[in-house]
Write a protein that holds these residues in place. Structure first.
Motif, PDB file in Angstrom:
ATOM      1  N   LYS A   5       0.920  -1.192   0.020  1.00  0.00           N
ATOM      2  CA  LYS A   5      -0.095  -0.122  -0.162  1.00  0.00           C
ATOM      3  C   LYS A   5       0.943   1.359  -0.070  1.00  0.00           C
ATOM      4  O   LYS A   5       0.634   2.239  -0.830  1.00  0.00           O
ATOM      5  N   LYS A   6       2.000   1.306   0.887  1.00  0.00           N
ATOM      6  CA  LYS A   6       2.666   2.400   0.804  1.00  0.00           C
ATOM      7  C   LYS A   6       3.530   2.368  -0.519  1.00  0.00           C
ATOM      8  O   LYS A   6       3.723   3.955  -0.960  1.00  0.00           O
ATOM      9  N   VAL A   7       4.062   1.491  -1.230  1.00  0.00           N
ATOM     10  CA  VAL A   7       4.575   1.577  -2.401  1.00  0.00           C
ATOM     11  C   VAL A   7       3.684   2.194  -3.432  1.00  0.00           C
ATOM     12  O   VAL A   7       4.065   2.910  -4.223  1.00  0.00           O
ATOM     13  N   MET A  13       2.079   9.278  -5.895  1.00  0.00           N
ATOM     14  CA  MET A  13       2.789  10.721  -5.829  1.00  0.00           C
ATOM     15  C   MET A  13       3.928  10.759  -6.693  1.00  0.00           C
ATOM     16  O   MET A  13       3.753  12.331  -6.992  1.00  0.00           O
ATOM     17  N   ALA A  14       4.624  10.099  -7.157  1.00  0.00           N
ATOM     18  CA  ALA A  14       5.910  10.474  -7.873  1.00  0.00           C
ATOM     19  C   ALA A  14       5.361  10.314  -9.408  1.00  0.00           C
ATOM     20  O   ALA A  14       6.008  10.627 -10.209  1.00  0.00           O
ATOM     21  N   GLY A  15       4.354   9.906  -9.844  1.00  0.00           N
ATOM     22  CA  GLY A  15       3.742   9.603 -10.909  1.00  0.00           C
ATOM     23  C   GLY A  15       4.631   8.758 -11.733  1.00  0.00           C
ATOM     24  O   GLY A  15       4.764   8.640 -12.989  1.00  0.00           O
ATOM     25  N   THR A  21       8.314  -1.468 -12.557  1.00  0.00           N
ATOM     26  CA  THR A  21       7.282  -1.458 -11.395  1.00  0.00           C
ATOM     27  C   THR A  21       6.040  -2.211 -11.646  1.00  0.00           C
ATOM     28  O   THR A  21       5.500  -2.952 -10.688  1.00  0.00           O
ATOM     29  N   VAL A  22       5.458  -1.854 -12.519  1.00  0.00           N
ATOM     30  CA  VAL A  22       4.203  -2.829 -13.171  1.00  0.00           C
ATOM     31  C   VAL A  22       4.408  -4.283 -12.913  1.00  0.00           C
ATOM     32  O   VAL A  22       3.579  -4.758 -12.523  1.00  0.00           O
ATOM     33  N   GLU A  47      -6.835  -2.404  -5.881  1.00  0.00           N
ATOM     34  CA  GLU A  47      -5.704  -1.396  -5.969  1.00  0.00           C
ATOM     35  C   GLU A  47      -4.688  -1.462  -6.681  1.00  0.00           C
ATOM     36  O   GLU A  47      -4.232  -0.868  -7.718  1.00  0.00           O
ATOM     37  N   ILE A  48      -4.019  -2.805  -6.735  1.00  0.00           N
ATOM     38  CA  ILE A  48      -2.908  -3.119  -7.614  1.00  0.00           C
ATOM     39  C   ILE A  48      -3.500  -3.349  -8.983  1.00  0.00           C
ATOM     40  O   ILE A  48      -2.875  -2.720  -9.982  1.00  0.00           O
ATOM     41  N   ARG A  49      -4.582  -4.064  -9.299  1.00  0.00           N
ATOM     42  CA  ARG A  49      -5.166  -4.327 -10.592  1.00  0.00           C
ATOM     43  C   ARG A  49      -5.599  -2.847 -11.373  1.00  0.00           C
ATOM     44  O   ARG A  49      -5.228  -2.703 -12.474  1.00  0.00           O
ATOM     45  N   ALA A  50      -6.130  -1.993 -10.249  1.00  0.00           N
ATOM     46  CA  ALA A  50      -6.147  -0.744 -11.088  1.00  0.00           C
ATOM     47  C   ALA A  50      -4.876  -0.015 -11.564  1.00  0.00           C
ATOM     48  O   ALA A  50      -5.189   1.001 -12.401  1.00  0.00           O
ATOM     49  N   PHE A  51      -4.002  -0.028 -10.990  1.00  0.00           N
ATOM     50  CA  PHE A  51      -2.621   0.467 -11.208  1.00  0.00           C
ATOM     51  C   PHE A  51      -2.096   0.046 -12.519  1.00  0.00           C
ATOM     52  O   PHE A  51      -1.419   0.585 -13.225  1.00  0.00           O
TER      53      PHE A  51
END
Length: 53
Positions: A5-7, A13-15, A21-22, A47-51
């Motif tokens: 979650k923090k990652v 935040m960093a865009g 990463t993906v 949340e992961i899948r949305a990202f």
């Protein structure tokens, strides 16, 4: 789970959206998927899948 979650928060935040990463988030998703019914895991997977989508 908390670290993931923090990652995700830091990535947002960093865009940052590198392919590395993906790929790493997909590995986490694969590892957590069998536990999707455990408390909080389903939400984290969403949340992961949305990202990574």
């Amino acid at each position: 789970m908390e670290a993931t979650k923090k990652v995700i928060g830091l990535i947002r935040m960093a865009g940052m959206s590198s392919s590395r990463t993906v790929q790493q988030l997909k590995i986490v998703d694969d590892g957590l998927a069998p536990h999707h019914r455990a408390c909080g895991v389903g939400d984290l997977l969403e949340e992961i899948r949305a990202f990574v989508a």
